[in-house]
Design a protein around this motif. Sequence first.
Motif, PDB file in Angstrom:
ATOM      1  N   ASP A  33      -8.738   0.638   2.127  1.00 50.45           N
ATOM      2  CA  ASP A  33      -9.090   0.858   3.537  1.00 50.45           C
ATOM      3  C   ASP A  33     -10.414   0.134   3.804  1.00 50.45           C
ATOM      4  N   ASP A  34     -11.062   0.402   4.939  1.00 50.29           N
ATOM      5  CA  ASP A  34     -12.318  -0.282   5.229  1.00 50.29           C
ATOM      6  C   ASP A  34     -13.453   0.200   4.335  1.00 50.29           C
ATOM      7  N   ALA A  35     -13.375   1.440   3.874  1.00 45.76           N
ATOM      8  CA  ALA A  35     -14.402   2.000   3.002  1.00 45.76           C
ATOM      9  C   ALA A  35     -13.764   3.108   2.168  1.00 45.76           C
ATOM     10  N   LEU A  37     -13.648   6.958   0.576  1.00 46.20           N
ATOM     11  CA  LEU A  37     -14.050   8.332   0.901  1.00 46.20           C
ATOM     12  C   LEU A  37     -14.233   9.086  -0.408  1.00 46.20           C
TER      13      LEU A  37
ATOM     14  N   ASP B  79     -17.624  -1.610   8.665  1.00 42.97           N
ATOM     15  CA  ASP B  79     -16.674  -0.886   7.808  1.00 42.97           C
ATOM     16  C   ASP B  79     -16.865   0.623   7.930  1.00 42.97           C
ATOM     17  N   ALA B  82     -15.435   1.799  11.223  1.00 41.75           N
ATOM     18  CA  ALA B  82     -13.969   1.886  11.225  1.00 41.75           C
ATOM     19  C   ALA B  82     -13.470   3.176  10.577  1.00 41.75           C
ATOM     20  N   MET B  83     -14.320   3.826   9.777  1.00 38.76           N
ATOM     21  CA  MET B  83     -13.944   5.104   9.160  1.00 38.76           C
ATOM     22  C   MET B  83     -14.452   6.294   9.973  1.00 38.76           C
ATOM     23  N   ILE B 220      -9.185   0.276  12.280  1.00 33.78           N
ATOM     24  CA  ILE B 220      -9.563  -0.797  11.346  1.00 33.78           C
ATOM     25  C   ILE B 220     -10.619  -1.634  12.047  1.00 33.78           C
ATOM     26  N   ASP B 221     -11.515  -2.259  11.293  1.00 33.87           N
ATOM     27  CA  ASP B 221     -12.438  -3.161  11.963  1.00 33.87           C
ATOM     28  C   ASP B 221     -11.849  -4.570  11.964  1.00 33.87           C
TER      29      ASP B 221
END
Lengths: 334, 334
Positions: A33-35, A37, B79, B82-83, B220-221
């Motif tokens: 994903d973008d980051a 968790l 990022d 985006a979360m 999403i970015d």
Amino acid sequence: MPIGEFDLIDRYFRPLGSAPRRGPRGVVLGVGDDAALLDVPAGQWLVAALDTLVEGTHFLPGCDPLSIGHRALAVNLSDLAAMGSEPAWALLGLTLPSAEERFIEAFARGFGDLAARFGVSLVGGDTTSGPLAASVQVLGFVPPGQALRRDGGAVGDLVFVSGTPGDAAAGLGLERGPAGGLTVPTGAAAAATTLRNRFLFPTPRVDLGLALRGLASACIDVSDGLAADAGKLASASGCGLRLDVEALPLSEALLDVAGLFRAREFALTGGDDYELCFSVPPSRLAELADALERGGCAARCIGVLEPEAGLRVRLDGRDSGLPTAGFDHFRCAL
Amino acid sequence: MPIGEFDLIDRYFRPLGSAPRRGPRGVVLGVGDDAALLDVPAGQWLVAALDTLVEGTHFLPGCDPLSIGHRALAVNLSDLAAMGSEPAWALLGLTLPSAEERFIEAFARGFGDLAARFGVSLVGGDTTSGPLAASVQVLGFVPPGQALRRDGGAVGDLVFVSGTPGDAAAGLGLERGPAGGLTVPTGAAAAATTLRNRFLFPTPRVDLGLALRGLASACIDVSDGLAADAGKLASASGCGLRLDVEALPLSEALLDVAGLFRAREFALTGGDDYELCFSVPPSRLAELADALERGGCAARCIGVLEPEAGLRVRLDGRDSGLPTAGFDHFRCAL
């Protein structure tokens, strides 16, 4: 053979996201994903470090990618070890001139084998094109107030170093070939291999760092040369430092290849050891043997924190005159 | 003028360790030891991302270091945005051919101004010598279960994009000069400056990401081109995607410089927007206006998630034939 970027990630890096943890994994969402968790265990401080390896600065052009992957993680785990921290997660920024599968496979194996050994999950990062370099960021935990720091030493505390410093610097000298200024004496081929491997595949002293919690008054990892790094510990603690050259723990391999005089020089000023240098109050010395046993690593007393600022390297009761400048590259931890 | 590495850190990077936080700072120990000690607020998940910018891949040789410092942090904050994450801390790995004070001062200012704006403290990292590159790792928080992810979209959800995509790609084209294939029409000098600045100084949509928590089904970015990134959101959500070219929000500056046809192409396939692309269930649309108000940013509905896999870009009711491949560099988030 160049391969697609998504193939690359799926095949070699995604599997590194699920290393068996020694403690709880805590990865809610990893690579993809973008980051990431992450669930930090309750009642723990987070410990974070980032170090970059660049071709030509930290490893030689043509270096085995197995070693580059190992060292990119090892130098960061060494920072966590110096804080007495339990490693948990890593992010990787890998810059490559091209997506060569053979390189990536070996890099991921070197990184992954060390990650598995210390229960580290790869949870994110990026790959990009450019001159060869690897930035790794590691995250770990430490109970509040129990972290080892550089600034906790006091006058009279004894200063120790783990392992046998200088091996890695001599190993790098051998890797450089004739430019390294070292020739292997007859019968010392096995010793030379030992030294090379100490440079190429350093062991971060994670277990030792954990064992020193609550015992060491200050700690630093030895990456830029023992004298320079021990001096930083003393300075951060508001002390000076006397180092005794005779006390330096030198490996047989280093003595066989370099001889006593140069071995001492390598041990004092060579970089890339990734050993721990730490101080212990004299009143606590009785507890050290047990900590070293748990840490799986020997350590030797090499000096003492003194009231006068500065670094004094003594040999045979007088100023040694040995160089102590350490690693003076343009390279610096923030 | 080359300056010493310790001077460099003290003068330019250490001050970035104490940005005024919007929330609690949580920095127990920042720049200056082997690693940072951080106190994650109770009841929050940690969010972690790492992105690298490399000269010649992500910015042009000779680029203003003010922009490099800004973008190195901005692409990472994007990022976190985006979360749906609140940013807190950053670590920086900066690789430089030489320690030029003028470069470092401007880089640190670009990085620091953006960090201050979003309450981000620089807590560690390293500087090293080598080809110009910056790896940044950012850490933020999100309440458990409230993170925006790529995989939460459902068939029928409407797909939105913030801001005006394509501006940054056109700005990069202008920065390239004649090689960029764009000429500035008479009277469009101000528009060209706007586009250049959209590339050089992107705004990460942190506030919008926070405002979309609990409302957007997926997010999403947009870094590699809107069509490609929107397609990734759809694919991760197990859906296909129909995009409507007429609906693309195009800036006046982009239309002035590139004309309608090329503006649409830039908006669909250009990279470096750092906008958010997100999906919202039709039943929740009434709440979006308030979220955009809180997020400080406009957004436009550009398509819908559909049951059939794949990406369909429609123009005037038929297949557009516009290229949708996006950014096909060797560059990939883990």
